[in-house]
Design an enzyme around this catalytic site. Structure first.
Site, PDB file in Angstrom:
ATOM      1  N   ARG A  84       7.892  49.077 -20.059  1.00  0.00           N
ATOM      2  CA  ARG A  84       8.071  48.194 -18.913  1.00  0.00           C
ATOM      3  C   ARG A  84       6.732  47.929 -18.231  1.00  0.00           C
ATOM      4  NH1 ARG A  84       6.590  48.755 -14.322  1.00  0.00           N
ATOM      5  NH2 ARG A  84       7.545  50.810 -14.099  1.00  0.00           N
ATOM      6  N   SER A  87      -5.103  54.315  -2.828  1.00  0.00           N
ATOM      7  CA  SER A  87      -4.197  53.832  -1.780  1.00  0.00           C
ATOM      8  C   SER A  87      -4.921  52.996  -0.737  1.00  0.00           C
ATOM      9  CB  SER A  87      -3.516  55.028  -1.092  1.00  0.00           C
ATOM     10  OG  SER A  87      -2.677  55.709  -1.994  1.00  0.00           O
ATOM     11  N   PHE A 129      -5.107  44.152 -14.813  1.00  0.00           N
ATOM     12  CA  PHE A 129      -5.257  43.922 -13.381  1.00  0.00           C
ATOM     13  C   PHE A 129      -6.137  45.029 -12.820  1.00  0.00           C
ATOM     14  CE2 PHE A 129      -3.774  44.182  -8.943  1.00  0.00           C
ATOM     15  CZ  PHE A 129      -3.721  42.849  -8.575  1.00  0.00           C
ATOM     16  N   THR A 153      -7.520  49.222  -8.645  1.00  0.00           N
ATOM     17  CA  THR A 153      -7.740  50.631  -8.339  1.00  0.00           C
ATOM     18  C   THR A 153      -9.095  51.108  -8.850  1.00  0.00           C
ATOM     19  OG1 THR A 153      -5.377  51.069  -8.451  1.00  0.00           O
ATOM     20  CG2 THR A 153      -6.834  52.962  -8.692  1.00  0.00           C
ATOM     21  N   GLU A 203       1.038  51.746  -8.041  1.00  0.00           N
ATOM     22  CA  GLU A 203       1.471  50.553  -7.284  1.00  0.00           C
ATOM     23  C   GLU A 203       2.047  50.938  -5.922  1.00  0.00           C
ATOM     24  OE1 GLU A 203       3.335  47.428  -9.456  1.00  0.00           O
ATOM     25  OE2 GLU A 203       2.415  48.049 -11.339  1.00  0.00           O
ATOM     26  N   GLY A 204       1.294  51.783  -5.247  1.00  0.00           N
ATOM     27  CA  GLY A 204       1.693  52.293  -3.940  1.00  0.00           C
ATOM     28  C   GLY A 204       2.326  53.652  -4.083  1.00  0.00           C
ATOM     29  N   THR A 205       1.639  54.699  -3.642  1.00  0.00           N
ATOM     30  CA  THR A 205       2.199  56.037  -3.742  1.00  0.00           C
ATOM     31  C   THR A 205       3.461  56.147  -2.889  1.00  0.00           C
ATOM     32  OG1 THR A 205       0.964  56.908  -1.861  1.00  0.00           O
ATOM     33  CG2 THR A 205      -0.127  56.988  -4.021  1.00  0.00           C
TER      34      THR A 205
END
Length: 401
Positions: free
Chosen positions: A103, A151, A142, A145, A380-382
């Site tokens: 995914r 974050s 992409f 990070t 993708e955001g903790t």
């Protein structure tokens, strides 16, 4: 005992306690069933091998996903399918029911790289890349990070400066990015960098002098996925490489919001598959002269896990409704990631316990899903960041700094 790699359609039917399948229309059901069949026949037989080997035939799979029409399927035009977000959510569920790494391949391609070009690129950039990416002939990644900026992307160190004056001057890009899915195999990297005018996005093609990549090895989680570090050593880019509509951090954060939507539904697939595997095992595992599914403690586990998975599906369905209606808000997607990833982890861990010792092998999916979800819990955001998003929505007070 049935082979654990076979799709247990009987178990899936029993798990639909609320009859949610009945709410799907014929188009939705066709999309879901087509992708489920592909996953069952082409992905599931190989996933344990890919996971153990720590690799993935990503280029070959990208072409197959392209033929299936799932790459950027929720985007309009440029050979993209133009499907509803809710239909993309169904696709994410069925693909992640096999493995989160698969995914991730699909969502990084479609909801990060392709979405960035679709939302912020020039017409020339869209024509150059999107049709090929939709077919899986070109792969994107992409780059946001960094080793010291996860974050807090606003503290990124990668920078780009003009080499000369005027809007047609070249850009010089320097810095590095870390934990980048599809990085080393990408034909184009969407890279975010600081400039004198704020954060900007750039398209960096593979083979550009000064652009190198190296893969991250020895991973415990998300092993059936390619994870890379990207390095940019005074990389010269033409002015046309800049994404003209991307201005400030709002642009990459908008891409992340798009990708998180797919995660909310994707992890439902991982949890559902783990529970289906445990239910099938409990029906056929004989102890004390009868199947362990007949014991009260096992039935309690199964009941609690089934209710949790159905609640996850309800959250995902509600967010899909909002997304279809163009009414969804970022804090609602944070709600979905916060709630569903945490719940999916709990389901997979408990499902593993039903399998006993068999559950620690790659023959069965629950523990593999659980270790993969440890990564999904962070990327993708903790989980902590989404906690603060919800806290700010509830109190009106930002607790980030």
């Amino acid at each position: 005992m049935s082979t654990p790699t076979q799709a247990n359609f009987d178990a899936l039917g029993r798990l639909d306690l609320l009859g949610l399948d009945q709410t799907l229309d014929s188009d939705d059901r066709l999309i879901r069933d087509t992708i489920r069949q592909f996953a069952t026949e082409q992905l599931r037989p190989h996933i344990a091998e890919w996971f153990e080997a720590g690799t993935l035939p990503a280029r070959e799979l990208a072409l197959e996903f392209g033929k299936l029409g799932v790459l950027g399927m929720h985007l309009e035009g440029y050979d993209c399918a133009g499907a509803k977000p809710s239909q993309y959510a169904l696709a994410c569920t069925e693909i992640e029911a096999v493995d989160s790494g698969l995914r991730s391949l699909v969502s990084v391609q479609g909801s990060l790289a392709m979405y960035a070009i679709h939302a912020y690129g020039s017409e020339e950039q869209k024509q150059q890349w999107l049709p090929r990416m939709a077919r899986g002939e070109a792969i994107g990644c992409f780059g946001l990070t960094e080793p010291d900026a996860g974050s807090d992307p606003g503290s990124m160190r990668t920078y780009a400066r003009r080499d000369g004056s005027g809007e047609h001057a070249d850009w010089i890009l320097h810095g590095s990015k870390m934990w980048i899915t599809n990085g080393s195999i990408s034909d184009v990297a969407v890279v975010w960098a600081r400039t004198d005018d704020g954060v900007r996005g750039f398209l960096v093609e593979q083979g550009t002098p000064g652009f190198t990549s190296s893969d991250v090895h020895h991973k415990i989680s998300l092993r059936a996925s390619i994870t890379s570090e990207l390095s940019f050593d005074e990389v010269r880019l033409p002015a046309s490489a800049q994404l003209p509509e991307a201005r400030g951090l709002k642009a990459p954060l908008g891409c992340l919001t798009e990708a998180r939507f797919g995660i909310v539904s994707g992890v439902v697939g991982a949890a559902r598959d783990a529970l289906a595997s445990a239910l099938d095992y409990a029906d056929t595992r004989i102890q004390f002269g009868k199947p362990i599914s007949s014991f009260q403690l096992t039935q309690r586990k199964l009941a609690e896990l089934a209710v949790t998975v159905q609640n996850m599906q309800l959250v995902a369905r509600r967010l899909a409704e909002l997304k279809d209606a163009h009414e969804i808000q970022p804090h609602q997607i944070s709600y979905g990631k916060f709630s569903n990833v945490r719940s999916a982890l709990e389901v997979c861990r408990e499902a593993r316990s039903i399998l006993g010792g068999s559950g620690i092998t790659t023959e069965y999916s629950p523990l593999r899903h659980a270790v993969n979800l440890e990564t999904v819990y962070t990327y993708e955001g903790t989980h902590e960041v989404h906690t603060l998003v919800l806290g700010q929505q509830l109190t009106g007070i930002s607790a980030y700094r």
